[in-house]
Design an enzyme around this catalytic site. Structure first.
Site, mmCIF file in Angstrom:
data_model
loop_
_atom_site.group_PDB
_atom_site.id
_atom_site.type_symbol
_atom_site.label_atom_id
_atom_site.label_comp_id
_atom_site.label_asym_id
_atom_site.label_seq_id
_atom_site.Cartn_x
_atom_site.Cartn_y
_atom_site.Cartn_z
ATOM 1 N N CYS A 113 0.812 -1.225 0.000
ATOM 2 C CA CYS A 113 0.000 0.000 0.000
ATOM 3 C C CYS A 113 0.842 1.270 0.000
ATOM 4 O O CYS A 113 0.342 2.344 -0.310
ATOM 5 C CB CYS A 113 -0.944 0.008 1.191
ATOM 6 S SG CYS A 113 -2.089 -1.364 1.083
ATOM 7 N N HIS A 258 -4.096 6.757 1.714
ATOM 8 C CA HIS A 258 -4.334 5.455 1.088
ATOM 9 C C HIS A 258 -5.685 4.931 1.571
ATOM 10 O O HIS A 258 -6.055 5.082 2.734
ATOM 11 C CB HIS A 258 -3.214 4.482 1.464
ATOM 12 C CG HIS A 258 -3.563 3.070 1.192
ATOM 13 N ND1 HIS A 258 -3.895 2.636 -0.073
ATOM 14 C CD2 HIS A 258 -3.674 1.989 2.005
ATOM 15 C CE1 HIS A 258 -4.184 1.351 -0.023
ATOM 16 N NE2 HIS A 258 -4.065 0.929 1.228
ATOM 17 N N ASN A 288 -9.943 -1.466 -1.345
ATOM 18 C CA ASN A 288 -8.506 -1.184 -1.241
ATOM 19 C C ASN A 288 -7.814 -1.636 -2.531
ATOM 20 O O ASN A 288 -7.706 -2.829 -2.786
ATOM 21 C CB ASN A 288 -7.951 -1.927 -0.019
ATOM 22 C CG ASN A 288 -6.463 -1.705 0.196
ATOM 23 O OD1 ASN A 288 -5.759 -1.185 -0.668
ATOM 24 N ND2 ASN A 288 -5.975 -2.124 1.345
HETATM 25 N N1 ACO Z 1 -18.011 -10.803 7.207
HETATM 26 C C1 ACO Z 1 -18.600 -11.182 8.360
HETATM 27 N N2 ACO Z 1 -17.907 -11.495 9.467
HETATM 28 C C2 ACO Z 1 -16.575 -11.426 9.413
HETATM 29 C C3 ACO Z 1 -15.899 -11.040 8.246
HETATM 30 C C4 ACO Z 1 -16.670 -10.732 7.110
HETATM 31 N N3 ACO Z 1 -16.123 -10.355 5.946
HETATM 32 N N4 ACO Z 1 -14.577 -11.069 8.483
HETATM 33 C C5 ACO Z 1 -14.409 -11.446 9.748
HETATM 34 N N5 ACO Z 1 -15.626 -11.673 10.312
HETATM 35 C C6 ACO Z 1 -15.931 -12.091 11.668
HETATM 36 C C7 ACO Z 1 -14.786 -12.836 12.310
HETATM 37 O O1 ACO Z 1 -14.830 -14.198 11.957
HETATM 38 C C8 ACO Z 1 -15.062 -12.591 13.781
HETATM 39 O O2 ACO Z 1 -16.067 -13.491 14.186
HETATM 40 P P1 ACO Z 1 -16.030 -14.153 15.670
HETATM 41 O O3 ACO Z 1 -16.108 -12.985 16.612
HETATM 42 O O4 ACO Z 1 -17.217 -15.025 15.650
HETATM 43 O O5 ACO Z 1 -14.711 -14.862 15.734
HETATM 44 C C9 ACO Z 1 -15.660 -11.186 13.814
HETATM 45 O O6 ACO Z 1 -16.126 -10.937 12.475
HETATM 46 C C10 ACO Z 1 -14.681 -10.129 14.204
HETATM 47 O O7 ACO Z 1 -13.486 -10.321 13.458
HETATM 48 P P2 ACO Z 1 -12.272 -9.358 13.591
HETATM 49 O O8 ACO Z 1 -11.214 -9.759 12.620
HETATM 50 O O9 ACO Z 1 -11.894 -9.217 15.024
HETATM 51 O O10 ACO Z 1 -12.950 -8.010 13.069
HETATM 52 P P3 ACO Z 1 -12.449 -6.534 13.186
HETATM 53 O O11 ACO Z 1 -13.445 -5.748 13.940
HETATM 54 O O12 ACO Z 1 -11.023 -6.436 13.584
HETATM 55 O O13 ACO Z 1 -12.533 -6.052 11.669
HETATM 56 C C11 ACO Z 1 -11.169 -5.719 9.712
HETATM 57 C C12 ACO Z 1 -11.814 -6.724 10.669
HETATM 58 C C13 ACO Z 1 -12.273 -4.930 9.041
HETATM 59 C C14 ACO Z 1 -10.394 -6.488 8.682
HETATM 60 C C15 ACO Z 1 -10.291 -4.750 10.517
HETATM 61 O O14 ACO Z 1 -9.466 -5.445 11.417
HETATM 62 C C16 ACO Z 1 -9.411 -3.916 9.613
HETATM 63 O O15 ACO Z 1 -9.873 -3.154 8.782
HETATM 64 N N6 ACO Z 1 -8.116 -4.000 9.774
HETATM 65 C C17 ACO Z 1 -7.182 -3.282 8.884
HETATM 66 C C18 ACO Z 1 -7.076 -4.057 7.637
HETATM 67 C C19 ACO Z 1 -6.338 -3.327 6.556
HETATM 68 O O16 ACO Z 1 -6.366 -2.135 6.454
HETATM 69 N N7 ACO Z 1 -5.688 -4.105 5.735
HETATM 70 C C20 ACO Z 1 -5.082 -3.611 4.559
HETATM 71 C C21 ACO Z 1 -3.721 -3.085 4.777
HETATM 72 S S1 ACO Z 1 -3.164 -2.489 3.330
HETATM 73 C C22 ACO Z 1 -1.995 -3.445 2.538
HETATM 74 O O17 ACO Z 1 -0.816 -3.223 2.670
HETATM 75 C C23 ACO Z 1 -2.409 -4.522 1.659
#
Ligand code: ACO
Length: 331
Positions: A113, A258, A288
């Site tokens: 990114c 980004h 993204n």
């Molecule tokens: N749909 C429904 N439920 C989901 C999904 C989905 N797509 N994905 C995960 N869940 C569930 C999980 O299984 C979990 O369920 P559980 O509680 O029963 O175990 C619950 O939702 C919570 O999961 P978390 O991973 O803890 O969710 P969180 O609130 O952290 O959100 C997210 C996840 C949106 C990915 C967040 O952590 C985030 O945005 N992080 C940053 C990610 C990012 O920016 N990545 C790109 C970096 S850029 C690069 O260099 C490529």
């Protein structure tokens, strides 16, 4: 030393729109979950048979057109991507071939990114020292081929979309305009937090049926760790860039962050005390697009008249590596 400036900008998004509802038909997720946590409504997917270099080609053509140039005018290509056409050679040479040119140097940058900011800094340095005069800098991604469309991969699959953006960097005839400073960082202690580990060269052979069965061809991410570091490092590097350029936060007319997650950017803007309307977002429409995200955003804000000659902008990015950075530009 001559200052470098962006002379032309272009973008290309594949036509196929994939909404959160479409994804919810493929695996267990919902529009509500995705929008609440990321702000994303839809993203674009390239069709079967489309390469990363194909999206880059379209964006490059638009950038060349906006700079009033032809492919033959370019003297170097810097290509940022994490979804290259092939493991090697780099995707820059495929783009060069598709542009119908030969001989000029091509360099791939693999910084996820933050890849576009690293690439822009390389082009800036080349131009400032007088080594090259017309550098094509491209960020392009085809993520849709490498996502796990099952419950196991849904945390990552909902985030990413395909797209490309490109700029032409060349000498500025007005010393007050152009790239003012770039600030690039990385911390390899966090390299495994967001990675695609299929290419594990320590293994002989390095890809097996077992690694495929285990789903190692898909990216894996500890989302919360990414989120936590992003909201710390983005404000930090913004302050670093302001200080280095002797600027105050109010001097910046528009921030181009980004587009990884709308919540990350809202949180960062809040911490910085920047009103949301000065922190551009288009993640709702594209998800993204990693290396493509910043030049796509730049192309849109120019089209919308949000920046004009003399505007001060700051691009800021954070991503896998971890890598992060900020670039200040007087437009
Ligand atoms: N749909 C429904 N439920 C989901 C999904 C989905 N797509 N994905 C995960 N869940 C569930 C999980 O299984 C979990 O369920 P559980 O509680 O029963 O175990 C619950 O939702 C919570 O999961 P978390 O991973 O803890 O969710 P969180 O609130 O952290 O959100 C997210 C996840 C949106 C990915 C967040 O952590 C985030 O945005 N992080 C940053 C990610 C990012 O920016 N990545 C790109 C970096 S850029 C690069 O260099 C490529």
């Amino acid at each position: 030393m001559t200052r470098a400036r962006i002379l032309g900008v272009g973008r290309y998004l594949p036509e196929r729109r994939v909404t959160n509802f479409d994804l919810a038909n493929m695996f267990e997720t919902s529009d509500e979950w995705i929008q609440q946590r990321t702000g994303i409504v839809e993203r674009r997917y390239a069709d079967e048979g489309v390469y990363c270099s194909d999206l880059a080609l379209e964006a490059s053509r638009e950038a060349l057109k906006s700079a009033g140039m032809k492919p033959g005018d370019i003297d170097f290509i810097v290509f940022a991507t994490l979804s290259p056409d092939h493991h090697f050679p780099g995707t820059g040479v495929y783009l060069q071939r598709k542009l119908g040119i030969t001989d000029i140097g091509c360099m791939d940058i693999r910084n996820q990114c933050t890849g576009f900011l690293y690439s822009l800094a390389v082009a800036d340095a080349f131009v400032r020292i007088g080594m090259y005069k017309r550098v094509l800098v491209v960020g392009s991604e085809v993520h849709s081929s490498a996502l796990n469309y099952t419950k196991a991969g849904r945390d990552v699959a909902v985030l990413f979309g395909d797209g490309a953006g490109a700029v032409i960097v060349g000498p500025s005839d007005d010393p007050s305009r152009g790239i003012i400073s770039s600030h690039l960082h990385a911390d390899g202690r966090f390299a495994d937090i967001l990675m695609l580990e299929i290419f594990n060269i320590s293994k002989k052979p390095y890809i097996t049926h077992q690694t495929l069965d285990e789903g190692r061809q898909y990216p894996k991410m500890v989302g919360r760790e990414v989120f936590k570091m992003a909201v710390t490092k983005i404000p930090e590097v913004v302050h670093e860039a302001l200080q280095a350029s002797n600027l105050k936060i109010e001097d910046i007319d528009l921030f181009l962050p980004h587009q990884a997650n709308l919540r990350i950017n809202q949180y960062a803007a809040q911490q910085l005390g920047v009103p949301e309307e000065k922190f551009y977002s288009n993640i709702q429409r594209y998800g993204n697009t990693t290396a493509g995200s910043l030049p796509i955003a730049l192309s849109e804000v120019l089209e919308q008249g949000l920046i004009k000659e003399g505007s001060l902008i700051m691009m800021v990015a954070f991503g896998s590596g971890f890598t992060w950075g900020a670039t200040v530009i007087r437009w």
